[in-house]
Design a protein around this motif. Structure first.
Motif, PDB file in Angstrom:
ATOM      1  N   LEU A 192     -26.915  55.141 -39.199  1.00  0.00           N
ATOM      2  CA  LEU A 192     -26.007  56.143 -39.772  1.00  0.00           C
ATOM      3  C   LEU A 192     -24.575  55.642 -39.664  1.00  0.00           C
ATOM      4  O   LEU A 192     -24.088  55.350 -38.573  1.00  0.00           O
TER       5      LEU A 192
ATOM      6  N   VAL B   5     -20.731  56.470 -39.914  1.00  0.00           N
ATOM      7  CA  VAL B   5     -19.850  57.634 -39.818  1.00  0.00           C
ATOM      8  C   VAL B   5     -18.410  57.175 -40.018  1.00  0.00           C
ATOM      9  O   VAL B   5     -17.867  56.449 -39.174  1.00  0.00           O
TER      10      VAL B   5
ATOM     11  N   ALA C  62     -26.843  66.578 -33.701  1.00  0.00           N
ATOM     12  CA  ALA C  62     -25.507  65.996 -33.544  1.00  0.00           C
ATOM     13  C   ALA C  62     -25.191  65.777 -32.072  1.00  0.00           C
ATOM     14  O   ALA C  62     -24.655  64.730 -31.681  1.00  0.00           O
TER      15      ALA C  62
ATOM     16  N   LEU D 174     -19.675  65.821 -38.674  1.00  0.00           N
ATOM     17  CA  LEU D 174     -20.937  65.203 -39.062  1.00  0.00           C
ATOM     18  C   LEU D 174     -21.964  66.233 -39.498  1.00  0.00           C
ATOM     19  O   LEU D 174     -22.750  66.000 -40.434  1.00  0.00           O
ATOM     20  N   GLN D 175     -21.946  67.389 -38.845  1.00  0.00           N
ATOM     21  CA  GLN D 175     -22.928  68.422 -39.172  1.00  0.00           C
ATOM     22  C   GLN D 175     -22.766  68.966 -40.593  1.00  0.00           C
ATOM     23  O   GLN D 175     -23.702  69.571 -41.135  1.00  0.00           O
TER      24      GLN D 175
ATOM     25  N   PHE E  14     -26.513  63.964 -43.467  1.00  0.00           N
ATOM     26  CA  PHE E  14     -26.971  64.350 -42.133  1.00  0.00           C
ATOM     27  C   PHE E  14     -27.929  65.535 -42.211  1.00  0.00           C
ATOM     28  O   PHE E  14     -29.029  65.507 -41.663  1.00  0.00           O
ATOM     29  N   THR E  15     -27.510  66.578 -42.917  1.00  0.00           N
ATOM     30  CA  THR E  15     -28.330  67.786 -42.976  1.00  0.00           C
ATOM     31  C   THR E  15     -29.455  67.679 -44.005  1.00  0.00           C
ATOM     32  O   THR E  15     -30.508  68.292 -43.837  1.00  0.00           O
TER      33      THR E  15
ATOM     34  N   LEU F  64     -31.341  63.270 -42.659  1.00  0.00           N
ATOM     35  CA  LEU F  64     -31.650  62.962 -41.274  1.00  0.00           C
ATOM     36  C   LEU F  64     -32.308  64.137 -40.554  1.00  0.00           C
ATOM     37  O   LEU F  64     -33.298  63.958 -39.828  1.00  0.00           O
TER      38      LEU F  64
END
Length: 839
Positions: free
Chosen positions: A687, A689, A719, A751-752, A757-758, A761
């Motif tokens: 990932l 970021v 997270a 990140l959330q 991510f949502t 992942l």
């Protein structure tokens, strides 16, 4: 036999009996003479400080190493002469002097002179008896005018004492060459009765691949006096001689934080593998695969090296054990398995799971069926096919029985003598809690390759299916539910006409309130495909409140896990949903695997026998305290994991991560690519970021925990699981320690909200969790360093797993931010179960 010869045959242990209330009257079994004159003057030092071990109700083993001040701290003494020093013990409170060279104050219960022999590298092992139970004592060694640091220990309670509480730590795996030893700073500040060390106190290799990452600057590079190059060409070396092993102990013990812990608490220690050789058994190393013939495989045996490792461990560990360096009996010249009792509350049983163990069930030299080459560590010790493992184990057991041997002689970790001792000790124990100092985990850790591959392929198909539904919207008037039916039918192999007809048929049935699956069958779909089409239709319809994108996603996921996953599970490599270029590579993995067959999973029959013994004899409150695998785990050990429902829980296993050694996750992350790139997602997810002002931070999201059985995460908990890794990555980019925690929280919060991510992942972690691979695991944290603290009462056991943060600018984190997270495992009296909080 003269006294000096007696000391050699007995492992150079001297003994004195405390005489309470009479100063200076402690006596010693050793005497001084011309060859051990008293040390005089100020030309001495104690470079590895002092230590104590194996607390009994009436005694302790004391340790130090004293050399001339001209000698290097870690090389052989510059003087080969022998001399003698004094040892003082008092029950007076010397807490203020603890860890300093201040003269010990108060009335002494021991004041005696003991020899220091160059042939044992100037180490001293002195056993004190005649002490009072459950009492704190202070001690010090004196060489001429030079005093060692003041040490402290607490004797065990009397065996018949009612003990309200015990508090102790257990730890393992302290690689000098990677990460940091800050955990010892935290540990030194604890209030404990004693410490259990479960092995890998040293690492026999220097410069190995897993030791080449970031390390604190205070740990300088190691250089073995002799050493052997691994494979003859690598820059890595492994300890080979007695001088090599002694060097490692001496260097490790120069760390002031480790010294501080030894000065404050008595240790109860055993070894694991790295005190001799990685994943060793008997006197065999496993760096090379060994040989293979009609009778099976065998590794390279190194008896002299094993004896050297035995002697160095004995010289540097304050353990009250048997050792004889004059015996000609190969490497069985030491016995480290033993028991200690702490009143009526706890009985501690420490085992040796290396010296007596048989070869791994699947030899490393066994030929790989696909290539004919040696199978190696991957396939024998790690990611071993479970059916193959169990079949070979059964063959070995049958062969042993056929020739009148112990049935487990070729498939044992403990060996028959130690196994019988363990069984008798557990059965005869009258203590409330039976604690097992156990080197390698008893918990089954497996994965069903078929289910896992099918899950991954289904997940990988979701974006393609979503794209198909998005395209089909044009022909369905923008109706996502009908479009999901169309894509379901097309995925099943139906024609475009049949797919379109099915979509309209299900929509009509929905409007009329009739059966959707029946309508699909009438439109030309099979009953199974019609059922999936109906499920996809309803899923998309139910997601309408979330908008069109939510409907498309719901329909795609329903098709993937309703059609693709079951087809792969049923047909394996023959499934049409597996791309042709992946079929051959994935074919070997459609089976169940044991992740680590170097643990008790690789010796299943003996584990079953031990658990049956506990169950048949109603032996309750057994808790294993385990190290080795560089991860935190908590779970129940069952009588037969392969039995109906996974068997019956019999006891609990609590596993601590390494103090500093790289995590189990990091090892598997590096190894999984050599197995199959398609399987990497079972272990990690790369990932990237973007961080304002710092550029991109690349994280390897730990999915191994979910594959093993960690509960499905929320966006917030997923997270949060990245906090320690992200904090370390930000520190590596130069973020000051005072800003790290706040900066990390800000990045995790952002990140959330990231779609990747949502949307990708989080569902992936959830699906891996749904594999339910090891339901007996209640805690899995495979990417951690730290240690564990146990508080024991009659009513229950509470274990705090203390995870530490990563390096900051080449140093261990400061005391206020050292501990990143505390997770608590709780075991109640008479119940073979464990609950976990703070995970």
């Amino acid at each position: 036999m003269d006294r000096r010869q007696f000391m050699k045959a007995g492992g150079f242990v001297t003994v004195s009996a405390a005489t309470v209330g009479l100063p200076g009257c402690g006596g010693s079994s050793a005497s001084t003479g011309p060859d051990t004159p008293p040390a005089s003057g100020s030309s001495y030092k104690f470079p590895q400080s002092v230590a104590s071990g194996d607390p009994k109700p009436d005694g302790i083993m004391l340790w130090t190493r004293v050399v001339p001040s001209s000698a290097d701290d870690v090389t052989t003494s510059s003087s080969a002469s022998n001399f003698s020093v004094r040892v003082l013990v008092t029950e007076a409170d010397n807490a203020a002097a603890l860890g300093s060279n201040t003269a010990l104050s108060g009335t002494t219960v021991v004041d005696t002179t003991i020899p220091v022999l160059a042939e044992f590298d100037n180490t001293v092992r002195h056993k004190v008896t005649g002490l009072s139970a459950g009492k704190t004592y202070y001690y010090q060694f004196v060489a001429g005018d030079v005093r060692s640091k003041v040490g402290r220990f607490k004797t065990a309670p009397a065996k018949d004492a009612d003990v309200a509480q015990l508090k102790f730590a257990f730890l393992s795996c302290q690689d000098w060459s990677i990460n940091h030893w800050g955990a010892y700073s935290d540990l030194a500040g604890q209030s404990l009765d004693f410490i259990i060390h479960l092995g890998d106190y040293i690492y026999e290799t220097v410069g190995e691949a897993f030791q080449t990452g970031a390390v604190e600057t205070r740990h300088t590079a190691l250089s073995l006096p002799n050493g052997t190059f691994k494979n003859g060409v690598s820059g890595a070396k492994y300890a080979t001689t007695l001088a090599d092993y002694r060097y490692l102990y001496k260097q490790y013990r120069t760390d002031s934080r480790l010294q501080a812990v030894h000065e404050r608490f008595a240790f109860v220690a055993v070894w694991d593998d790295h005190e001799f050789s990685d994943d060793c058994w008997n006197d065999a190393e496993t760096y090379s695969n060994g040989s293979y013939n009609a009778t099976g495989g065998d590794n390279n045996h190194q008896t002299t090296r094993r004896r050297s490792a035995n002697q160095a461990w004995f010289e540097f560990m304050p353990a009250d054990i048997y050792f004889n360096n004059t015996t000609p009996d190969g490497y069985f010249n030491i016995r480290i398995y033993r028991e200690l009792q702490f009143g009526k509350l706890a009985h501690l049983v420490m085992t040796d799971e290396r010296l007596y163990r048989s070869d791994h069930i699947i030899p490393e030299a066994a030929p790989n069926p696909a290539t004919g080459a040696a199978i190696g560590s991957i396939g024998s010790r790690y990611m071993a096919p479970e059916t193959t493992l169990l079949a070979i184990e059964a063959q070995k057991m049958a062969g042993a029985k056929a020739v009148g041997l112990d049935e487990l002689v070729f498939t044992s970790i403990l060996g028959q003598v130690q196994r019988d001792w363990w069984k008798d000790t557990m059965k005869n124990s009258t203590a409330t809690w039976k604690l097992w100092g156990n080197e390698v985990s008893l918990l089954k850790m497996g994965v069903d390759g078929t289910n896992a591959i099918a899950t991954l392929l289904a997940l990988q198909a979701v974006p393609t299916l979503a794209s198909g539904i998005q395209t089909a919207l044009a022909s369905t008037g923008g109706n996502a539910a009908i479009a999901a039916v169309v894509v379901t039918a097309l995925t099943a192999g139906a024609s475009q006409a049949t797919a379109g007809a099915a979509g309209m048929a299900l929509a009509t049935a929905d409007a009329m309130g009739t059966s959707l699956p029946a309508a699909g069958v009438d439109a030309g779909l099979s009953s199974a495909d019609a059922a999936i089409a109906a499920a996809a239709y309803m899923a998309a319809k139910a997601a309408a409140a979330g908008g069109l994108a939510a409907q498309v996603a719901a329909g795609a996921q329903t098709i993937a896990f309703g059609m693709i996953k079951p087809d792969v599970v049923a047909k394996k490599a023959n499934s049409n949903f597996i791309p042709a270029n992946l079929k051959a590579g994935l074919a070997p993995f459609f089976t169940k695997f044991v992740i680590n067959a170097d643990q008790w999973d690789g010796y299943n029959a003996e584990r079953k026998l031990l658990m049956k013994h506990l169950k048949d004899n109603s032996i309750k409150n057994v808790v294993a305290l385990t190290g080795d695998i560089h991860a935190f785990y908590a779970g129940t050990v069952h009588d037969d994991y392969n039995g109906t429902g996974g068997g019956t829980p019999v006891m609990v296993d609590l596993v601590t991560a390494g103090v500093s050694s790289d995590s189990f996750f990091s090892y598997l992350k590096d190894a999984v690519g050599s197995l199959s790139a398609s399987l990497a997602t079972l272990v990690y997810y790369p990932l990237t970021v973007p961080v304002t002002g710092l550029g991109d931070v690349v994280l390897n999201v730990n999915l191994l925990d979910y594959t093993l059985g960690k509960a499905a995460p929320t966006a917030a908990s997923l997270a949060e699981s990245l906090r320690v890794q992200l904090r370390g990555a930000l520190a590596a980019k130069g973020v000051p320690e005072t800003q790290l925690d706040g900066f990390t929280t800000t990045v995790l919060t952002g990140l959330q909200a990231a779609p990747a991510f949502t949307g990708q992942l989080l569902p992936l972690a959830g699906q891996l969790s749904s594999l339910n691979s090891n339901p007996w695991l209640k805690l899995a944290n495979t990417d951690a360093q730290g240690y564990a603290v146990v508080t024991l009462t009659t009513a229950g056991l509470s274990c705090e797993f203390r995870q530490v943060n990563k390096l900051v600018g080449g140093n261990a984190p400061s005391a206020s931010t050292l501990v990143a997270k505390t997770t608590t495992a709780t075991v109640s009296k008479d119940v073979a179960a464990v609950t976990v909080s703070g995970s």
